[in-house]
Design an enzyme around this catalytic site. Structure first.
Site, short mmCIF file in Angstrom:
data_model
loop_
_atom_site.label_atom_id
_atom_site.label_comp_id
_atom_site.label_asym_id
_atom_site.label_seq_id
_atom_site.Cartn_x
_atom_site.Cartn_y
_atom_site.Cartn_z
N TYR A 440 47.45 35.49 38.84
CA TYR A 440 47.39 36.94 38.58
C TYR A 440 48.59 37.46 37.80
O TYR A 440 49.55 36.74 37.56
CB TYR A 440 47.15 37.74 39.85
CG TYR A 440 48.10 37.67 41.01
CD1 TYR A 440 49.38 37.15 40.93
CD2 TYR A 440 47.68 38.19 42.24
CE1 TYR A 440 50.22 37.14 42.02
CE2 TYR A 440 48.52 38.19 43.35
CZ TYR A 440 49.78 37.67 43.23
OH TYR A 440 50.61 37.67 44.32
N GLU A 441 48.46 38.71 37.37
CA GLU A 441 49.42 39.35 36.47
C GLU A 441 49.60 38.57 35.16
O GLU A 441 50.68 38.48 34.61
CB GLU A 441 50.79 39.56 37.15
CG GLU A 441 50.73 40.24 38.50
CD GLU A 441 50.00 41.58 38.49
OE1 GLU A 441 49.76 42.12 37.40
OE2 GLU A 441 49.65 42.06 39.58
N GLY A 442 48.50 38.00 34.69
CA GLY A 442 48.52 37.18 33.48
C GLY A 442 48.63 35.72 33.85
O GLY A 442 49.70 35.27 34.27
#
Length: 600
Positions: A440-442
């Site tokens: 997550y978050e890229g």
């Protein structure tokens, strides 16, 4: 039951002795961050995490969150009470601006708290942790009225915040989002759409949740240039700050996940919910990146945090578990078997973990200092250099930190043998929780492409050249000290390999962009290894000085020197191998037709 004790001694060593935070006392926000105050804050935060958050980590993993028919969500037993203690103690306010009720202390202390909290209970820590990204965006792009209405309650953790980016058909490619924001006569917007994977999207910890939502207005370009950002409260806030009617936003379901079971990961439905534009229309991407950059540093900390707590439990197990004899003969002849510590392969895994966690902690805290210096350094030149360095290293802290953090958790589980596969020991939870941080978050492939595709070329390569110069300069100085000359030479050589890989991209990326994509992951790891190498040079220098001064705590400083030597011998050689992988190019990787991947 798993254990956790915050690494306060090592943290104080980095903050006070390596970063020398007191030396920045002339800057705003640093004046109250003297060594004594730092020691108190670090120790008390560690105590809170060990005594309040750790005991509800395993139980929270087992119980998980519960969604009720009305769409409300109940967090695991003890989570709400822990949040009340957290809020009352003011731990969420450490580095928040004083004008909105924060303590205004350096981000370094906020980063310290994030690590301890996440090690103690990663799922719980995500509730207040995600609020930081929302606060950062409102601070940077919100109107004075929005800041006054929302920030005091959010900073006090009376209200928490979320980031609503992802949709069922749209993850990294945000230009595809379908959530719509229709202007209303009163200046608000009606927000309609579905968001998925929303951490802490609904819960019972606070009476309000402030959602930051990406959406497109009716006439917006159908690309990332048409994204706007909106504040969408769970409960509408009246002009006097009191809570009004419930907004048309609800949790449609909870995701069933591999890990972080104690955090409510929600499908969020917006059915004409009232939203308030943040900043300018169609300029939401810039605000989104403010949230993402704050979150990415926090996720890098999660990689470290799970590695740290897994390491602590593996050390304890290796001390207690007796199995076999030392290769050099019985270490304890009076016992039926020696402890696991006599076996070199166990030592390999534990030393890898120690070298990574201590180096990564130093890098994260140094990165947090750069965040402070971007805004508060005395000169423009210092601010620009700090901005260049933290911008360059954010994807490395997130990507390398979480890749290596997960690998460390798996190795620490391996120390337990079969017991590591049994849930009651807790090692499975650390592995499962750590896994999300790579995604997550890229996802980490995106981090690697951000590094090589954007950050290297930015401003004519100014940031990476600044990084190379810092490493070379500090290694040249360190080589003058016989005790650490060998380590400094190894880091300098690894930096040379990183420069060569950078040049190879410049020479071969334009002709075939796949060459850059094929080597991006390896490059990110190269830079991570070099960056930790720089941290180990700095820590070793301090240890040499302290030992020469007879400062006391000799075993601690001697251990630093031994671990630094281990890092030089066992981590830095990988940089050369990674460079050779990069220089293999993309041809074999991209040559096979898609049909050739079929197995039947």
């Amino acid at each position: 039951m798993p254990i956790y004790r915050a690494p306060t001694r090592d943290t104080r060593f980095v903050i006070n002795e390596v970063l020398q935070l007191e030396s920045h006392g002339n800057l705003p926000g640093f004046e109250n961050a003297g060594a004594e105050m730092i020691d108190v804050v670090v120790e008390e935060c560690g105590k809170f995490c060990a005594e309040v958050l750790t005991p509800i980590n395993l139980s929270g993993d087992i119980e998980g969150c519960t969604r009720h028919p009305d769409g409300s969500v109940t967090t695991p037993k003890g989570f709400k009470q822990a949040h009340a203690q957290f809020r009352e103690a003011g731990w969420g306010t450490l580095s928040a601006p004083e004008e909105f009720g924060g303590q205004g202390m350096p981000h370094v202390l906020g980063m310290m708290a994030e690590e301890f909290i996440s090690s103690a209970n990663m799922a719980w820590g995500m509730y207040p942790g995600l609020t930081g990204g929302a606060i950062a965006s409102i601070l940077a792009k919100g109107s004075p009225e929005q800041q006054a209405k929302y920030l005091p309650k959010m900073i006090a953790n009376e209200w928490l915040g979320t980031m609503n980016l992802t949709e069922p058909h749209c993850g990294t490619d945000l230009g595809l989002i379908r959530t719509r924001a229709v202007p209303q006569a009163d200046g608000t917007y009606a927000i309609t759409g579905t968001k998925i994977f929303i951490s802490a999207g609904e819960h019972d910890l606070t009476e309000n949740i402030i959602h930051l939502v990406l959406a497109k207005t009716p006439d917006a370009p159908d690309s990332t240039k048409g994204i706007s950002l909106f504040i969408v409260p769970k409960v509408l806030v009246d002009d006097d700050g009191s809570l009004g009617a419930r907004n048309a936003v609800s949790c449609g379901s909870l995701e069933h996940k591999m890990g972080i079971h104690g955090n409510a990961t929600c499908v969020m439905n917006y059915d004409g919910a009232t939203g308030y534009l943040v900043g300018e229309e169609n300029k939401g991407l810039a605000a989104m990146f403010i949230m993402m950059n704050a979150a990415r540093l926090g996720v890098g900390i999660q990689g470290l945090s799970q590695a740290e707590v897994a390491y602590q439990n593996a050390v304890k197990y290796a001390q207690d578990r007796r199995q076999g004899r030392a290769l050099t003969g019985p270490a304890e002849p009076n016992e039926k078997a020696d402890t696991l510590f006599v076996h070199p392969d166990i030592r390999r895994m534990l030393m890898d973990a120690k070298a990574f966690t201590e180096g990564m902690r130093a890098l994260c805290l140094w990165g947090a200092l750069q965040v402070d210096l971007v805004h508060k350094a005395a000169t423009d030149a210092e601010r620009h250099t700090a901005d260049d360095l933290i911008s360059l290293l954010t994807p490395v802290i997130k990507g390398y930190g979480t890749d290596k953090g997960f690998d460390t958790c798996v190795s620490m589980q391996q120390v337990f043998g079969g017991h590591g596969y049994i849930e009651e020991w807790g090692m499975s939870q650390f592995v499962r929780d750590a896994r999300i941080a790579q995604i997550y978050e890229g996802a980490n492939g995106v981090q690697a492409m951000d590094l090589v595709g954007r950050k290297l070329a930015q401003n004519g390569g100014r940031a990476v050249q600044a990084f190379f110069a810092v490493v070379d300069g500090e290694c040249a100085a360190a080589k003058a000290k016989p005790e650490i000359a060998a380590l400094a030479e190894k880091v300098e050589k690894a930096n040379g390999e990183l420069k060569a890989a950078t040049m190879w991209f410049m020479q071969n990326g334009m002709a075939n962009p796949n060459n850059v994509g094929a080597g991006a992951h390896h490059y990110m790891h190269m830079m991570g290894i070099v960056a930790l190498g720089l941290m180990w040079v700095r820590m070793a220098e301090v240890a040499v000085t302290k030992l020469a001064e007879g400062a006391g705590d000799e075993p601690f400083y001697q251990a630093k020197l031994t671990t630094a030597r281990y890092y030089g011998e066992r981590f830095l050689p990988d940089v050369g191998a990674l460079r050779r992988k990069i220089e293999a190019g993309a041809d074999a990787m991209m040559e096979l037709p898609v049909e050739a991947f079929a197995t039947a």
